[in-house]
Design an enzyme around this catalytic site. Structure first.
Site, short mmCIF file in Angstrom:
data_model
loop_
_atom_site.label_atom_id
_atom_site.label_comp_id
_atom_site.label_asym_id
_atom_site.label_seq_id
_atom_site.Cartn_x
_atom_site.Cartn_y
_atom_site.Cartn_z
CB THR A 1 1.92 8.98 -7.84
OG1 THR A 1 1.54 9.35 -7.03
CG2 THR A 1 3.05 8.29 -7.15
N GLY B 1 -7.90 10.30 -12.13
CA GLY B 1 -9.09 9.40 -12.16
C GLY B 1 -10.25 10.44 -10.31
CG HIS B 2 -8.18 9.98 -6.25
ND1 HIS B 2 -8.06 10.36 -5.27
CD2 HIS B 2 -6.68 9.91 -7.15
CE1 HIS B 2 -6.87 11.33 -5.41
NE2 HIS B 2 -6.02 10.47 -5.80
CB CYS C 1 1.37 12.54 -1.88
SG CYS C 1 -0.33 12.25 -2.78
#
Length: 380
Positions: free
Chosen positions: A70, A199-200, A323
Site C-alpha cells: 500500500t 514482504g508478507h 483489503c
C-alpha cells in the site's frame, strides 16, 4: 490447518523470522547514528540493499524500502503525480487495480488530476491498444498491475512497457505484489519505471516491502524528515524488517526457479475438480493466469457462509482482496469483467503457496462439496 488464503498473506518462513530476531537483538542501533554501532547497522542496511538489487537485477540506488504494497503504490502514484503535475495531470490505470492504486487515483481526482480507468475483457485483461490510445500529451503516469489479486489474470505489462518506452515524458508503474515469486518480470531496460513489492505475500513479515524506482524517475516524497532512502522515504529504517524482506525475496526467487511447476499442477488439479461441481463457475481463466489463484462463484450462496463452514473444519479461503473483503459484497473485478450479479456477489478465492500439498487440496475439495450440499439441503 489447511491454509488457502495466501494472496491475503502468507505464513512467515522460519528463517525469515530468525533473521528478523537476530537483527533486532544484535544490530538494533539506528543506521543514521555516527557511532561505531550505528555504522555497523548502516553497513548491514547497505548489504541488504545490494542483495535485493542483485536478486532483482537492478542498481542498488533503485531500491527503496517501504512498509509494504500500500505504501509503495501510494508513493509511486502520488509521488509521480505531485512531482510532475506542472507537465500534465493525466493518469492511466485500469478498473481492476488493488484498492491502494484505485483509491490513490480517486484522491488525486480531488486535486484536479484526470484519471482514465481502462476497462478489461471477460477474463479481466486490459487491452494494450486501449492503453496506447489513452495516452495524451499531458499523460504523466500509467499504472497497471502485473497479476490481479482476485482472479489471477496476468496483465500484458511487458507490451505496455514497450509502448511507454516510446513516450519518454511519461512513467510506467507496475504493482507486482501478487506476481513476485510466481510470475517472472524483468525490470532492467524493460520500460518499467516503478515496481511495487510486499514482504508478507512472499513468506516475509507484514510491514515490509520495496519500491523499485529507476534512476531516471523523480518522485515527490510522501514522508519528509531525515532524508533516509534517498530522501524518498524518511524515517528510521526498519533494519530487521529490511533484512527479513531480502531473505524472503531470496527464498521465493529460489522456489520460483525450482518449484513453480508444482503450483501450476495444483492449480490445474483444483480447476479440473471444481469443473465437476454443479452450480460452481470458475472465474480464473485456464490460460493466462498466475498459478497460485483460483477464483470461483457459487451463485445463490453467500460466500461468507461457505467460508465459515470451511473455517469450522480448519480450512481457510477468502472472498476477494483482503483489503476490500469487509466492504460491499460485490467483487469490483468480476463486475468489470461484465459478469451478472449472481456471479459477482458469490465469489470465493482459493490462493496457494509453495507450502501447500495435493493432499490438502483433496481434503478441501471434499469439504467444499459437502458445505455446498449441506447448504442446498437446508434450503429444501
Amino acid at each position: 490447518m489447511i491454509y488457502l488464503d495466501n494472496s491475503a498473506t502468507t505464513k512467515p518462513d522460519p528463517s525469515v523470522l530468525e533473521s528478523f530476531n537476530q537483527v533486532s537483538n544484535q544490530f538494533f542501533a539506528n543506521p543514521s547514528s555516527i557511532h561505531q554501532f550505528g555504522g555497523t547497522a548502516e553497513k548491514l542496511l547497505v548489504t541488504a540493499k545490494n542483495q535485493a538489487a542483485d536478486l532483482l537485477k537492478v542498481d542498488k540506488d533503485e531500491i527503496i524500502f517501504t512498509s509494504g504494497g500500500t505504501e509503495g503504490n501510494n508513493l509511486a502514484v502520488k509521488g509521480i503525480a505531485l512531482e510532475h503535475q506542472n507537465r500534465g495531470k493525466h493518469i492511466i490505470t485500469s478498473e481492476i487495480e488493488h484498492p491502494s492504486i484505485y483509491e490513490a487515483c480517486k484522491s488525486l481526482e480531488k486535486l484536479g488530476f484526470e484519471i482514465t480507468y481502462l476497462p478489461v475483457n471477460e477474463i479481466g485483461v486490459v487491452s494494450v491498444n486501449d492503453v496506447k490510445n489513452a495516452i495524451r500529451e499531458d499523460t504523466i503516469l500509467i499504472s497497471i498491475m502485473h497479476v490481479n489479486n482476485e482472479i489471477g489474470t496476468i496483465q500484458p505489462v511487458e507490451e505496455i512497457a514497450a509502448i511507454a518506452k516510446n513516450h519518454p515524458k511519461l512513467f510506467f508503474h507496475v504493482d507486482d505484489v501478487q506476481g513476485l515469486g510466481k510470475v517472472s518480470l524483468e525490470l532492467m531496460n524493460s520500460g518499467i519505471d516503478l515496481c511495487t513489492y510486499s514482504g508478507h505475500k512472499i513468506h516475509g513479515l507484514k510491514g515490509t516491502g520495496m519500491l523499485y524506482v529507476n534512476n531516471r524517475t523523480k518522485l515527490f516524497p510522501l514522508f519528509h524528515g531525515g532524508s533516509q532512502e534517498s530522501s524518498l522515504r524518511s524515517g528510521t529504517e526498519n533494519l530487521a524488517g529490511i533484512v527479513s524482506m531480502v531473505k524472503a525475496l531470496r527464498l521465493i526467487k529460489e522456489k520460483e526457479k525450482n518449484n513453480v511447476q508444482k503450483i501450476y499442477e495444483m492449480q490445474h488439479y483444483l480447476m479440473d475438480e471444481l469443473d465437476k461441481f454443479d452450480g460452481v463457475i470458475i472465474n480464473t481463466p485456464k490460460k493466462g493466469a498466475a498459478p497460485h489463484i483460483v477464483n470461483i462463484s457459487v451463485p445463490g450462496i453467500k460466500p461468507e457462509v461457505i467460508i465459515h463452514m470451511l473455517g469450522e473444519q480448519n480450512i481457510f479461503i477468502s472472498t476477494k482482496s483482503a483489503c476490500s473483503s469487509k466492504l460491499k459484497d460485490e467483487s469490483k473485478v468480476l463486475a468489470a469483467c461484465g459478469f451478472e450479479k449472481g456471479r459477482t456477489t458469490s465469489a470465493l478465492r482459493i490462493s496457494l503457496s509453495y507450502e501447500n500439498s495435493q493432499e490438502e487440496l483433496q481434503t478441501f475439495i471434499v469439504s467444499l462439496k459437502k458445505a455446498i450440499n449441506e447448504f442446498k439441503k437446508a434450503l429444501e
